[in-house]
Design a protein around this motif. Structure first.
Motif, short mmCIF file in Angstrom:
data_model
loop_
_atom_site.label_atom_id
_atom_site.label_comp_id
_atom_site.label_asym_id
_atom_site.label_seq_id
_atom_site.Cartn_x
_atom_site.Cartn_y
_atom_site.Cartn_z
N THR A 3 -92.96 26.41 40.81
CA THR A 3 -91.71 25.53 40.55
C THR A 3 -90.42 25.82 41.62
O THR A 3 -89.76 25.01 41.95
N CYS A 4 -90.63 26.69 42.56
CA CYS A 4 -89.89 26.98 43.55
C CYS A 4 -89.69 25.68 44.65
O CYS A 4 -91.00 25.26 44.71
N LEU A 5 -88.82 25.24 44.95
CA LEU A 5 -88.56 23.88 45.65
C LEU A 5 -88.76 24.23 47.14
O LEU A 5 -88.69 23.26 47.94
N SER A 6 -88.84 25.61 47.65
CA SER A 6 -88.78 25.66 49.05
C SER A 6 -87.75 25.28 49.77
O SER A 6 -87.93 24.99 51.12
N CYS A 7 -86.32 25.13 49.12
CA CYS A 7 -85.45 24.49 49.95
C CYS A 7 -84.82 25.41 50.74
O CYS A 7 -83.87 24.84 51.33
N GLN A 8 -84.94 26.97 50.71
CA GLN A 8 -84.64 27.59 51.72
C GLN A 8 -83.09 28.17 51.42
O GLN A 8 -82.46 28.87 52.34
N LEU A 9 -82.64 27.67 50.11
CA LEU A 9 -81.00 27.96 50.01
C LEU A 9 -80.85 29.53 49.88
O LEU A 9 -80.05 30.08 50.48
N CYS A 10 -81.79 30.16 49.31
CA CYS A 10 -81.71 31.73 49.11
C CYS A 10 -81.64 32.04 50.29
O CYS A 10 -81.08 33.16 50.60
N VAL A 11 -82.54 31.85 51.33
CA VAL A 11 -82.90 32.53 52.67
C VAL A 11 -81.19 32.51 53.45
O VAL A 11 -81.01 33.47 54.10
N GLY A 14 -77.26 31.18 43.93
CA GLY A 14 -77.30 29.95 44.64
C GLY A 14 -78.74 29.14 44.53
O GLY A 14 -78.65 27.88 45.00
N CYS A 15 -79.62 29.78 44.01
CA CYS A 15 -81.01 28.95 43.98
C CYS A 15 -81.03 27.75 43.37
O CYS A 15 -80.36 27.46 42.11
N SER A 16 -81.44 26.65 43.94
CA SER A 16 -81.51 25.36 43.32
C SER A 16 -82.20 25.02 41.89
O SER A 16 -81.91 24.08 41.19
S1 SF4 Z 1 -86.52 28.21 48.01
FE1 SF4 Z 1 -85.21 29.81 47.24
S2 SF4 Z 1 -83.34 28.70 46.46
FE2 SF4 Z 1 -84.85 27.25 46.81
S3 SF4 Z 1 -85.90 26.93 44.85
FE3 SF4 Z 1 -87.08 28.43 45.74
S4 SF4 Z 1 -86.31 30.56 45.22
FE4 SF4 Z 1 -84.53 28.89 44.83
#
Ligand code: SF4
Ligand SMILES: Cc1cc2nc3c(=O)[nH]c(=O)nc-3n(C[C@H](O)[C@H](O)[C@H](O)COP(=O)(O)OP(=O)(O)OC[C@H]3O[C@@H](n4cnc5c(N)ncnc54)[C@H](O)[C@@H]3O)c2cc1C
Ligand code: SF4
Ligand code: SF4
Lengths: 191, 344
Positions: free
Chosen positions: A75-83, A41-43
């Motif tokens: 490069t992680c977007l910190s979008c939290q989807l993985c959590v 699911g990671c963005s």
């Molecule tokens: S927060 Fe998680 S889902 Fe979002 S980019 Fe980083 S690793 Fe991927």
């Protein structure tokens, strides 16, 4: 991504970095079910050198140096989807933050120096002014990476849409921000 | 006391309750079998083919039911829900409601057998899977109904189907930490049956690991993979998005370690086995022990004895396959026989 397969000898007990993450962040990577739902699911997994599940695995294996030099940290977007997706509630971006800070402090082999610069500039702006002035930040950033016209056409578009202001005032209550930074740097000193 | 003065009430006429009724009835004991639905058989009556030998579950129910009809001491009350229970000296008062006529009443009994079964977890908790939003995302019991229609050629078998395992199971953040035990096996059965009816249908099974620890179970899953050509993909699906008429599944193939996607026509969710809330309500009325999730619990050392005069069988205790439910049904009958002989 092509890997070489040097034979490793993992420890049977909790790795030092896994333990630090558990103690400092309250996140126990032993809960990972190795299911890959985070990566699926990671963005931005397609742009990672190591995908989220593999990063958790590196923590388990105690591959500390590898972790600090990961491209994905920057490069992680910190979008939290993985959590949100993780069946064990493992907060991967929090682990990424933690590793990023440690990589920065250890002055390790950071693959995205300009993203590191970006964070530095953004945080110093917040520290000094309480908020970010996007235009000033862009200029500072372009100076820092020695490319005056980086993102110029994008900046123009934003400007024309009224999304970029030339000037944005300091926060009224800058006094509330600075103690925050003081506390953080004290904590940093301890760690 | 004669056998006619002691009666056992079996709550639930699924395969477990049927077996208890049969064994007690064959021994000449007075039995009341209450089933809230209009027909007996519970979930097994809805199944098409069974693991691990492709047996016919509906035939099994028919045979058991025919045998039950020959037993004079067994009274079957269909449409009858047990709604209340109270302990009395030497037994219980059970309250019932007839769901067809709305009449209600109560009856005295000397032993109780919980055979109320289980239900499936509501998978709409997972926004990312689209259950309850996309019409072609169904749970495993709904899919058993579709399997029946495929078998009869009443509807077309889709070109591609994805099966998601552990939906609500082995998930501490949105579901339950436990493994639901039966879904690895019935998913193999469902995918394998699709391939028998329609060999050209693409079947994907998404798994973290497959649990096949019964007699002939491992061989059954291997047969489904190797001979029926069901594609097993190791990775837990992360998201489903609508793409024209198709469903796009995002996942990581955790063996090679890269994100991937698959486009399918139908998704089947192997939703967690959960206790029925009504069972928990009845258990509370008697102050019975349940586990953290609401499954009733037998005492250590007996597979079916909960408390004095109270027994259980089948899925109300935990996820179980039909043969296990039958075994517990028979064990409950043995316990009741021992109890009634002691009181006599
Ligand atoms: S927060 Fe998680 S889902 Fe979002 S980019 Fe980083 S690793 Fe991927
Ligand atoms: C999708 C799916 C596929 C499966 N495939 C297989 C397979 O291939 N092979 C296999 O061996 N097993 C399979 N199983 C497992 C099988 O369904 C169970 O083992 C079986 O249903 C357990 O029987 P039970 O009698 O304990 O419960 P149930 O079948 O749930 O029956 C309980 C009955 O009790 C009734 N009841 C509940 N509360 C009350 C009340 N208060 N008053 C009156 N009546 C009440 C219910 O209406 C129901 O009829 C499958 C399960 C699922 C979900
Ligand atoms: S989603 Fe959570 S449990 Fe699954 S592999 Fe990623 S971190 Fe581990
Ligand atoms: S039986 Fe299989 S599908 Fe069901 S919860 Fe356990 S591992 Fe998951």
């Amino acid at each position: 991504m092509i890997e070489t397969y040097a034979i490793r000898r993992p420890e049977a007990q909790e790795s030092p970095i896994a333990r630090q993450i558990r103690e400092d962040l309250g996140i126990d990577v032993a809960r990972c079910l190795e299911c890959g739902k985070c990566t699926g699911g990671c963005s931005y997994a397609a742009g990672f050198d190591y995908t989220p599940r593999k990063i958790i695995q590196l923590v388990k294996l105690g591959e500390f140096d590898k972790l600090l030099s990961l491209d994905a940290l920057w490069t992680c977007l910190s979008c939290q989807l993985c959590v949100d997706r993780c069946p064990s509630g493992i907060n991967i971006p929090r682990i990424m933050d933690y590793l990023r800070a440690r990589a920065h402090r250890a002055n390790s082999n950071i693959t995205h120096k300009n993203i590191e610069k970006f964070y530095e500039i953004m945080l110093s702006d917040i520290k000094n002014r309480g908020r970010i002035s996007e235009t000033i930040m862009m200029i500072k950033y372009n100076l820092a990476i020695k490319n005056l016209f980086a993102n110029a056409s994008f900046g123009k578009k934003l400007f024309l849409k009224g999304k970029l202001k030339f000037f944005s005032p300091r926060t009224h209550n800058i006094k509330t921000i600075q103690p925050l930074f003081r506390r953080l740097s004290e904590k940093d000193g301890q760690a | 006391m004669s056998k006619a003065d002691t009666a056992a009430l079996i709550i639930g006429g699924g395969i477990a309750g049927l077996e208890t009724a049969l064994k007690l009835g064959q021994g000449g004991y007075t039995v009341i079998l209450a089933e809230k639905e209009s027909a007996l058989g519970g979930n097994v009556a809805k199944l098409h083919s069974s693991f691990p030998r492709w047996e016919d579950p509906q035939e099994l129910i028919k045979v058991k039911q025919a045998e039950l009809k020959t037993l004079p001491s067994v009274r079957v009350l269909a449409n009858t829900e047990i709604t209340g229970l109270q302990r009395q000296s030497g037994g219980f008062t059970a309250h019932w409601t007839d769901r067809a006529t709305q009449k209600s009443g109560s009856l005295p009994v000397q032993a109780l057998i919980f055979a109320t079964g289980f239900e499936l977890f509501n998978a709409s908790v997972y926004g990312e899977y689209g259950y309850g939003i996309y019409k072609n995302v169904v749970n495993s019991l709904e899919f058993e109904h579709l399997l029946g229609m495929y078998e009869q050629r009443a509807i077309h078998v889709p070109e591609s189907i994805a099966f998601f395992k552990c939906v609500g199971s082995r998930d501490r953040s949105k579901g339950f930490p436990y493994c639901s035990k039966i879904c690895c096996m019935y998913t193999a059965k469902q995918a394998g049956l699709v391939k028998k009816i329609s060999p050209d249908t693409q079947c994907y099974v998404f798994y973290m690991d497959y649990r096949a620890s019964g007699k002939e179970y491992e061989e059954f899953v291997r047969q489904v993979i190797e001979e029926r050509k069901v594609r097993y993909v190791r990775g837990r699906p992360s998201k489903v998005v609508l793409e024209n008429d198709k469903l796009l599944v995002r996942f990581e193939d955790t063996l090679i370690g890269v994100p991937m996607e698959a486009s399918v026509d139908l998704i089947v969710l192997a939703s967690a086995v959960v206790p029925r809330p009504e069972t928990l309500a009845l258990a509370r009325m008697l102050g019975l022990k349940t586990d953290d999730y609401g499954f009733v619990e037998p005492v250590y050392g007996s597979p079916v004895r909960i408390e004095e005069r109270i027994f259980m069988a089948g899925g109300c205790g935990f996820a179980i396959e039909s043969l296990g439910a039958i075994a517990q049904g028979a064990a409950a009958a043995a316990e009741v026989t021992a109890l009634f002989n002691k009181s006599e």
